[in-house]
Design a protein around this motif. Structure first.
Motif, short mmCIF file in Angstrom:
data_model
loop_
_atom_site.label_atom_id
_atom_site.label_comp_id
_atom_site.label_asym_id
_atom_site.label_seq_id
_atom_site.Cartn_x
_atom_site.Cartn_y
_atom_site.Cartn_z
N THR A 147 39.78 -10.45 -38.99
CA THR A 147 39.44 -11.20 -40.19
C THR A 147 39.08 -12.64 -39.86
O THR A 147 38.08 -13.19 -40.35
N VAL A 148 39.88 -13.27 -38.99
CA VAL A 148 39.62 -14.65 -38.59
C VAL A 148 38.27 -14.77 -37.88
O VAL A 148 37.46 -15.66 -38.16
N PHE A 149 38.01 -13.87 -36.94
CA PHE A 149 36.76 -13.91 -36.18
C PHE A 149 35.53 -13.72 -37.09
O PHE A 149 34.50 -14.36 -36.88
N LEU A 150 35.66 -12.85 -38.08
CA LEU A 150 34.56 -12.63 -39.01
C LEU A 150 34.39 -13.83 -39.95
O LEU A 150 33.26 -14.30 -40.17
N ASP A 151 35.49 -14.31 -40.51
CA ASP A 151 35.41 -15.41 -41.47
C ASP A 151 34.86 -16.68 -40.84
O ASP A 151 34.17 -17.47 -41.50
N ARG A 152 35.16 -16.92 -39.56
CA ARG A 152 34.74 -18.15 -38.90
C ARG A 152 33.40 -18.00 -38.17
O ARG A 152 32.96 -18.92 -37.49
N GLY A 153 32.79 -16.83 -38.32
CA GLY A 153 31.48 -16.63 -37.72
C GLY A 153 31.50 -16.48 -36.22
O GLY A 153 30.47 -16.70 -35.55
N TRP A 154 32.64 -16.09 -35.66
CA TRP A 154 32.73 -15.90 -34.21
C TRP A 154 32.21 -14.53 -33.79
O TRP A 154 31.83 -14.34 -32.64
N VAL A 155 32.21 -13.59 -34.70
CA VAL A 155 31.59 -12.29 -34.46
C VAL A 155 30.78 -11.90 -35.68
O VAL A 155 31.05 -12.37 -36.80
N THR A 156 29.78 -11.07 -35.48
CA THR A 156 29.01 -10.51 -36.58
C THR A 156 28.99 -8.99 -36.43
O THR A 156 29.18 -8.46 -35.33
N THR A 157 28.78 -8.32 -37.54
CA THR A 157 28.70 -6.86 -37.52
C THR A 157 27.25 -6.43 -37.37
O THR A 157 26.33 -7.20 -37.64
N ARG A 158 27.06 -5.20 -36.96
CA ARG A 158 25.72 -4.64 -36.83
C ARG A 158 25.55 -3.59 -37.93
O ARG A 158 26.40 -2.70 -38.06
N PRO A 159 24.50 -3.67 -38.72
CA PRO A 159 24.29 -2.71 -39.81
C PRO A 159 24.31 -1.26 -39.33
O PRO A 159 23.69 -0.93 -38.31
#
Length: 243
Positions: free
Chosen positions: A202-214
């Protein structure tokens, strides 16, 4: 000398083994390991079966408690029932033979999943293992073993990881383990799961450290995320050498 008398059997593993042994059901389950919800049509395509055949398989998975289903209008969406199912599937992939990759797209997808992916609600692959090693080296997480819980140390001297990962804010149900080792099927080592693992994703996603691939459970480490991990790794290494 081993004891060969009569003993009680805790669990009949043949029941889930028979359920997973059907290739179409196995492909459906692996497709849900990323903690996402998918409609029956998408799962049928993943499994390479007709809609009617997929419906029968999904009924069996729901009946045995492997997946749950929610209705939204005319559609039904399926997801893994709980984290334990994801842990078991990830561990089975460690001992399962690899499916040969015969296309450029297949090689790309495999490389993306190895680099970083969602395993139910936490990070896995090289990314998950990198974060796990960082936490262990910093002394925040105790030694990890697959399937076992580990200690979390938040009451020692302040460390940049505590603030950068917001570790004082870990939530979730207390009935779920705070830290648990989940065997990574590509890295062959345990990565951090449990409430801590979910919090970190959650932290990594919220802070833009990782992104998901569609359309994929792959996770991509961003430039900002890479900078954070490099900086924290240098800090942990310096503290290790000074200590």
């Amino acid at each position: 000398m081993p004891y060969c008398g009569q003993v009680g059997v805790d669990a009949d593993i043949s029941v889930p083994a028979r359920l997973i042994a059907e290739p179409a059901r196995a492909r459906m389950l692996v497709g849900l390991v990323g903690g996402i919800c998918l409609p029956a049509g998408d799962l049928a395509r993943l499994a390479g079966v007709s809609a009617s055949t997929a419906s029968g398989h999904l009924k069996a998975l729901v009946a045995h408690g492997f997946v749950t289903v929610e209705r939204s209008g005319r559609h039904r969406y399926y997801t893994l029932a709980n984290a334990d199912i994801a842990y078991a599937l990830e561990a089975l992939q460690v001992v399962a033979p690899e499916i040969p990759v015969t296309s450029l797209r297949g090689h790309r997808v495999a490389a993306e999943l190895r680099a970083g992916r969602r395993c139910y609600d936490h990070m896995a692959g090289d990314l998950g293992l990198q974060v796990t090693r960082l936490l262990v080296r910093a002394g925040i997480v105790g030694p990890l073993r697959a399937g076992a819980t580990a200690d979390l140390h938040l009451d020692g001297p302040g460390h940049p990881l505590l603030d950068r990962f917001a570790l004082q804010e870990i939530g979730g149900s207390p009935r779920r383990p705070l830290v648990r080792g989940c065997l990574d099927w590509t890295g062959r080592q345990p990565h951090v799961a449990g409430r801590l693992g979910a919090h970190l994703l959650t932290v990594f996603l919220d802070r833009g450290w990782v992104t998901t691939r569609p359309g994929s459970r792959a996770l991509r480490l961003t430039g900002a995320g890479e900078s954070v991990l490099v900086s924290l790794d240098a800090g942990v290494s310096a503290a290790w050498e000074a200590g």
